[in-house]
Enzyme design. Structure first.
Site, mmCIF file in Angstrom:
data_model
loop_
_atom_site.group_PDB
_atom_site.id
_atom_site.type_symbol
_atom_site.label_atom_id
_atom_site.label_comp_id
_atom_site.label_asym_id
_atom_site.label_seq_id
_atom_site.Cartn_x
_atom_site.Cartn_y
_atom_site.Cartn_z
ATOM 1 N N ASP A 74 -1.525 1.369 -3.707
ATOM 2 C CA ASP A 74 -2.427 0.450 -4.388
ATOM 3 C C ASP A 74 -3.839 0.852 -4.366
ATOM 4 O OD1 ASP A 74 -3.296 0.535 -1.624
ATOM 5 O OD2 ASP A 74 -3.474 -1.663 -1.353
ATOM 6 N N ARG A 78 1.044 6.443 18.248
ATOM 7 C CA ARG A 78 0.684 7.455 17.363
ATOM 8 C C ARG A 78 -0.074 8.459 18.370
ATOM 9 N NH1 ARG A 78 1.925 6.713 12.383
ATOM 10 N NH2 ARG A 78 1.481 4.612 11.348
ATOM 11 N N ASP A 109 -6.253 2.333 -2.879
ATOM 12 C CA ASP A 109 -7.780 2.098 -2.090
ATOM 13 C C ASP A 109 -7.803 3.253 -1.352
ATOM 14 O OD1 ASP A 109 -5.555 1.549 -0.174
ATOM 15 O OD2 ASP A 109 -6.379 -0.283 0.213
ATOM 16 N N GLY A 139 -0.941 -0.129 14.321
ATOM 17 C CA GLY A 139 -0.791 -1.379 13.966
ATOM 18 C C GLY A 139 0.154 -1.730 12.847
ATOM 19 N N THR A 140 0.674 -0.808 12.246
ATOM 20 C CA THR A 140 1.467 -1.152 11.105
ATOM 21 C C THR A 140 3.016 -0.617 11.372
ATOM 22 O OG1 THR A 140 1.009 1.102 10.089
ATOM 23 C CG2 THR A 140 -0.652 -0.501 9.603
ATOM 24 N N SER A 171 0.555 -1.116 -0.040
ATOM 25 C CA SER A 171 0.136 0.004 -0.004
ATOM 26 C C SER A 171 0.726 1.268 -0.103
ATOM 27 C CB SER A 171 -0.994 0.011 1.243
ATOM 28 O OG SER A 171 -1.785 1.092 1.190
ATOM 29 N N ARG A 222 -2.520 5.816 20.573
ATOM 30 C CA ARG A 222 -2.752 4.389 20.347
ATOM 31 C C ARG A 222 -1.574 3.849 19.703
ATOM 32 N NH1 ARG A 222 -3.526 4.385 14.869
ATOM 33 N NH2 ARG A 222 -3.955 2.114 14.784
ATOM 34 N N ASN A 247 -8.014 9.395 6.697
ATOM 35 C CA ASN A 247 -6.890 9.177 5.681
ATOM 36 C C ASN A 247 -7.581 8.843 4.377
ATOM 37 O OD1 ASN A 247 -7.709 6.297 5.455
ATOM 38 N ND2 ASN A 247 -6.003 5.796 7.167
#
Ligand code: 16G
Ligand code: MG
EC number: 5.4.2.3
Length: 542
Positions: free
Chosen positions: A278, A505, A280, A499-500, A64, A496, A372
């Protein structure tokens, strides 16, 4: 099943011992050179999932918006949806099994998931334009074939296009043709139908500048260009001929830096948008006459689309319920506008498309967007049937409204967010309503905000509740955030674990940019002190 062959092939895609990866919010993602074994094993897993569901399963090779050197892989479930959570766990176990235990883990999964190994399997594969993607998708194919699965390799595709192919194949073509032409035909037909009644389609509306992040979106938009050219002319930038994928461009860059991508020629008041690597995600923006940059993010996209849908529903006189789903990153002004001015119900979920998607399924029409730019609209089967029936029964203006809704249904690739679908719907709405990009932007004014990253020894020490808006652990951190937030007007902040990425963050908003920056910095310091910060103490200034 030829166990010796599997063992042999697996050794050719051997796992570096000790490497541990997690099937995260968007599949596996890391440096491309660490992913060969993961790809092979995801080929195996896709075959098991296909046998279990007696359906075609998709495998997409992409990372992505992440740097070109990274890559990743995710599986697509039968209805074009994200992989079911129990299978995410299987994916993690299989990817992390050391070489000598891989077969046992594979067998365990097939027993646990009650897979009938005699069932046929079919897997479709797509990949983005990263230099590493072709070889990695070959490793997926090795995994599929060694386990006796059949496959179709679509080659270069956007992520949403692969979702589309999976969905088409599992609904025996009812949804559309499972070919790239089928995708273009379906979307362009709906777009042309939707816009044909527009009064104003002067040059102002006809041309759109698109930053393609030097990725797959450029190839696919170029292929699609002539299907839609009567209604919209797209001018592509960062089309991959020169620059590096996602480098200083693309939706993620534009959103997080709140500035134009490199390589884009912008004149004042021109409508521009950016895709991610990508395709999306999408965000819009423009420069005003004073040269100031204005970002139109996923929240404002959701607002435009839901207000349009609400008007159409009003026209046809049908009380289908609309819900808008956001995350904690949604700008406070957007939530207020949706609730107070538009009077729609707004819900907040955890970050990650699957959470928003799940919530959006509860409504007749669920509009979900992350700030985002990742999002779509879901129509329940009942709502779709009702609308199609009304498009036949109603008369005059009401019928036109029902037909427009029908086209919107066709435009949204129902399974997942799609930058191309979103772009076409947005463009159609702007044309139909005669809205300029400035007028769209003026729906409400975003509260100034700032996002920061903090490095900590173990980001999992931070746990959250209330859709990530409140910290539970470490103790004292939420209280510290509360105290800081109280010092500013119109303020809000949350933290939080990403997750990537291996970071925490921080998000803050307040009445001025200076205050948002200052609050974000103060919260970063609190995270650093209370959650085991490593390296340099966060510094003010950006
Ligand atoms: C992934 C998610 C995206 C989310 C982002 C958050 C999918 C397909 N993608 O890219 O929705 O916004 O992660 O990243 O779910 P973070 O956890 O690093 O903030
Ligand atoms: Mg993406």
């Amino acid at each position: 099943m030829d166990l010796d062959a599997i063992r042999e092939y697996s050794a050719l895609h051997a796992k570096p011992s000790g490497l541990v990866l997690q099937y995260g919010t968007a599949g596996f993602r890391t440096k491309a050179e660490h992913l060969d074994h993961v790809m092979f094993r995801m080929g195996l897993l896709a075959v098991l999932r296909s046998k279990q569901t007696k359906s075609t399963i998709g495998v997409m090779v992409t990372a992505s918006h992440n740097p070109e050197e990274d890559n990743g892989v995710k599986l697509v479930d039968p209805l074009g949806e994200m992989l079911a959570p129990s299978w995410e766990e299987h994916a993690t176990c299989l990817a992390n099994a050391e070489e000598h235990e891989m077969l046992r883990v594979l067998m365990d999964i097939s027993v646990k998931a009650a897979v009938n190994l005699h069932q046929d399997a079919f897997v479709v594969i797509g990949r983005d334009t990263r230099p590493s993607s072709e070889k990695l998708s070959q490793s997926v194919i090795d995994g599929v074939t060694v386990l006796g699965g059949q496959f179709h390799d679509y080659g270069l595709l956007t992520t949403p296009q692969l979702h589309y192919m999976v969905y088409c194949r599992n609904t025996s073509g009812q949804y559309g043709k499972a070919t790239i032409e089928g995708y273009y035909e379906k979307l362009s037909k709906a777009f042309m139908e939707l816009t044909k009644q527009a009064f104003c389609s002067g040059d102002e509306y006809r041309s759109l500048k698109v930053d393609c992040a030097n990725g797959i979106g450029a190839l696919k938009l170029r292929e699609m260009e002539h299907y839609i050219s009567q209604g919209l002319s797209v001018q592509l930038f960062n089309d991959g001929t020169k620059g590096k994928l996602n480098h200083l461009c693309g939706a993620d860059f534009v959103k997080s830096h709140q500035k134009p991508p490199q390589g884009m020629e912008m004149k004042s008041n021109e409508r521009c948008c950016s895709f991610d690597g990508d395709a999306d995600r999408i965000v819009y923006y423009y420069l005003d006459v004073d040269g100031h940059f204005h970002l139109i993010d996923g929240d404002k996209i959701a607002t435009l689309i839901s207000s349009f849908l609400k008007e159409l529903l009003l026209e046809i006189g049908e009380s289908l319920n609309i819900g808008v789903v956001q995350t904690a990153y949604a700008n406070g002004s957007s939530t207020r506008y949706l609730e107070e001015v538009m009077k729609v119900s707004v819900y907040c979920t955890k970050t990650g498309v699957k959470h928003l998607h799940h919530k959006a399924q509860e409504f007749d029409i669920g509009v979900y967007f992350e700030a985002n730019g990742h999002g779509t609209v879901l129509f329940s089967k009942a709502a779709e049937t009702k609308i199609k029936q009304l498009a036949k029964e109603l008369e005059d203006k009401k019928r036109e409204a029902a037909k427009m809704l029908e086209n919107v249904i066709d435009l949204f690739n129902q399974a997942a967010g799609d930058a191309i679908s979103d772009m076409l719907v947005i463009e159609a709405i702007l044309i139909l309503k005669g809205l300029t990009v400035q007028q769209w932007d003026a729906l409400y004014t975003d509260l100034p905000n700032r996002q920061l990253k903090v490095k900590v020894a173990d980001r999992q020490v931070i746990s959250t509740t209330d859709a990530e808006r409140q910290v539970v652990t470490p103790p004292g951190l939420q209280e510290a955030i509360n105290d800081l937030v109280k010092k500013y007007k119109l303020s809000r902040a949350f933290v939080r674990p990403s997750g990537t990425e291996d970071i925490v963050r921080v998000y803050a908003e307040a009445d001025s940019q200076e205050n948002a920056d200052s609050l974000a910095h103060a919260v970063s310091l609190a995270v650093f002190q209370l959650a085991g910060g490593v390296g340099e103490t966060p510094q003010p200034g950006f």
